[in-house]
Design a protein around this motif. Structure first.
Motif, PDB file in Angstrom:
ATOM      1  N   ALA A 135       0.833  -1.213   0.000  1.00 23.99           N
ATOM      2  CA  ALA A 135       0.000   0.000   0.000  1.00 23.99           C
ATOM      3  C   ALA A 135       0.866   1.260   0.000  1.00 23.99           C
ATOM      4  CB  ALA A 135      -0.942  -0.003   1.202  1.00 23.99           C
ATOM      5  N   VAL A 136       1.900   1.277   0.816  1.00 22.89           N
ATOM      6  CA  VAL A 136       2.803   2.440   0.855  1.00 22.89           C
ATOM      7  C   VAL A 136       3.534   2.580  -0.478  1.00 22.89           C
ATOM      8  CG1 VAL A 136       4.887   3.372   1.940  1.00 22.89           C
ATOM      9  CG2 VAL A 136       3.061   2.446   3.353  1.00 22.89           C
ATOM     10  N   GLY A 137       3.981   1.458  -1.029  1.00 21.50           N
ATOM     11  CA  GLY A 137       4.661   1.491  -2.329  1.00 21.50           C
ATOM     12  C   GLY A 137       3.759   2.041  -3.423  1.00 21.50           C
ATOM     13  N   LEU A 138       2.504   1.610  -3.448  1.00 22.55           N
ATOM     14  CA  LEU A 138       1.566   2.120  -4.452  1.00 22.55           C
ATOM     15  C   LEU A 138       1.285   3.610  -4.255  1.00 22.55           C
ATOM     16  CD1 LEU A 138      -0.933  -0.864  -4.710  1.00 22.55           C
ATOM     17  CD2 LEU A 138       0.659  -0.071  -6.467  1.00 22.55           C
ATOM     18  N   ALA A 139       1.206   4.051  -3.009  1.00 22.24           N
ATOM     19  CA  ALA A 139       1.005   5.476  -2.741  1.00 22.24           C
ATOM     20  C   ALA A 139       2.199   6.290  -3.236  1.00 22.24           C
ATOM     21  CB  ALA A 139       0.785   5.706  -1.243  1.00 22.24           C
ATOM     22  N   ILE A 140       3.404   5.758  -3.058  1.00 22.37           N
ATOM     23  CA  ILE A 140       4.597   6.453  -3.546  1.00 22.37           C
ATOM     24  C   ILE A 140       4.609   6.478  -5.071  1.00 22.37           C
ATOM     25  CG2 ILE A 140       7.125   6.292  -3.677  1.00 22.37           C
ATOM     26  CD1 ILE A 140       7.041   5.289  -0.765  1.00 22.37           C
ATOM     27  N   VAL A 141       4.190   5.387  -5.711  1.00 20.33           N
ATOM     28  CA  VAL A 141       4.130   5.348  -7.176  1.00 20.33           C
ATOM     29  C   VAL A 141       3.133   6.394  -7.692  1.00 20.33           C
ATOM     30  CG1 VAL A 141       3.423   3.940  -9.158  1.00 20.33           C
ATOM     31  CG2 VAL A 141       4.923   2.977  -7.422  1.00 20.33           C
ATOM     32  N   VAL A 142       2.024   6.566  -7.015  1.00 18.79           N
ATOM     33  CA  VAL A 142       1.047   7.581  -7.413  1.00 18.79           C
ATOM     34  C   VAL A 142       1.682   8.969  -7.339  1.00 18.79           C
ATOM     35  CG1 VAL A 142      -1.105   8.736  -6.707  1.00 18.79           C
ATOM     36  CG2 VAL A 142      -1.004   6.248  -6.861  1.00 18.79           C
ATOM     37  N   ARG A 143       2.414   9.243  -6.271  1.00 20.30           N
ATOM     38  CA  ARG A 143       3.081  10.553  -6.133  1.00 20.30           C
ATOM     39  C   ARG A 143       4.168  10.741  -7.191  1.00 20.30           C
ATOM     40  NH1 ARG A 143       0.869  14.471  -3.488  1.00 20.30           N
ATOM     41  NH2 ARG A 143       2.955  15.258  -3.173  1.00 20.30           N
ATOM     42  N   ILE A 144       4.890   9.682  -7.513  1.00 20.51           N
ATOM     43  CA  ILE A 144       5.910   9.758  -8.568  1.00 20.51           C
ATOM     44  C   ILE A 144       5.239  10.047  -9.906  1.00 20.51           C
ATOM     45  CG2 ILE A 144       7.545   8.356  -9.902  1.00 20.51           C
ATOM     46  CD1 ILE A 144       8.358   7.052  -7.232  1.00 20.51           C
ATOM     47  N   ARG A 145       4.122   9.410 -10.170  1.00 20.62           N
ATOM     48  CA  ARG A 145       3.389   9.643 -11.420  1.00 20.62           C
ATOM     49  C   ARG A 145       2.925  11.087 -11.508  1.00 20.62           C
ATOM     50  NH1 ARG A 145       0.961  10.605 -15.540  1.00 20.62           N
ATOM     51  NH2 ARG A 145      -0.490   9.299 -16.669  1.00 20.62           N
ATOM     52  N   GLU A 146       2.465  11.646 -10.394  1.00 20.40           N
ATOM     53  CA  GLU A 146       2.042  13.043 -10.384  1.00 20.40           C
ATOM     54  C   GLU A 146       3.220  13.980 -10.635  1.00 20.40           C
ATOM     55  OE1 GLU A 146       0.162  13.648  -6.607  1.00 20.40           O
ATOM     56  OE2 GLU A 146      -1.640  12.534  -7.168  1.00 20.40           O
ATOM     57  N   ALA A 147       4.388  13.655 -10.086  1.00 23.65           N
ATOM     58  CA  ALA A 147       5.549  14.533 -10.199  1.00 23.65           C
ATOM     59  C   ALA A 147       6.247  14.423 -11.558  1.00 23.65           C
ATOM     60  CB  ALA A 147       6.541  14.228  -9.087  1.00 23.65           C
TER      61      ALA A 147
END
Length: 179
Positions: A135-147
């Motif tokens: 879950a934390v990894g997916l949340a970080i991937v979402v933030r990376i995608r936004e950035a």
């Protein structure tokens, strides 16, 4: 030799899952695929520990039959004291491994062989940690995608290198580009 291999089919499946997970974790450039590889690897480790904790002919660690009568099988304080002693004995047996636990049960006069629940409980904890990690990894991937606008590791690395080179050129005007 064939019998040896076939008797341990679950371990071969675990090794296969482990290798698939590691390969995906290291070879994939897509961050979500890397997380899937990590999850497969974690699952293979959990299956490995569960396979190791299996005892042939072992039952759930609930005393019944002659075992319950001989070791405080009634209701009340005597039963609680008996179960406490059995729990301490089981913890001692768990420290010596599954084979010693089965031997220890026989030497204490138990009619049945009982499985140790500790590895299963620890693997439940590992499952919860694995889900939280995913879950934390997916949340970080979402933030990376936004950035960055992508989840491909190579593209992200190239963007970071371009930004670093531009920053270096800005900070050191007139010097040669270090790349």
């Amino acid at each position: 030799m064939l019998e040896f291999i076939l008797e341990r089919g679950n371990y071969w499946a675990i090794i296969g899952l482990m290798m698939i997970g590691l390969y995906t974790l290291f070879a994939a450039t897509n961050l979500i695929k890397r997380l899937v590889g990590l999850s497969i690897f974690q699952t293979s480790i959990i299956l490995f520990y569960i396979s190791l904790s299996r005892i042939d002919g072992g039952t759930a660690p609930i005393l019944y039959g002659k075992d319950a009568k001989g070791h405080g099988g009634g209701h009340g304080e005597e039963a609680a004291a008996g179960y406490g002693a059995d729990a301490a004995s089981a913890a001692s047996d768990a420290a010596h491994g599954a084979a010693d636990a089965a031997h220890g049960a026989a030497s204490h006069g138990f009619e049945h062989v009982y499985s140790n629940p500790l590895p299963h409980v620890l693997m439940l904890t590992a499952i919860v940690v694995g889900v939280a990690t995913l879950a934390v990894g997916l949340a970080i991937v979402v933030r990376i995608r936004e950035a960055y606008g992508t989840i491909e590791a190579d593209e992200i690395r190239d963007m970071d290198l371009d930004v670093a080179l531009a920053q270096y050129a800005e900070d050191h005007p007139g010097e040669a580009n270090p790349a």
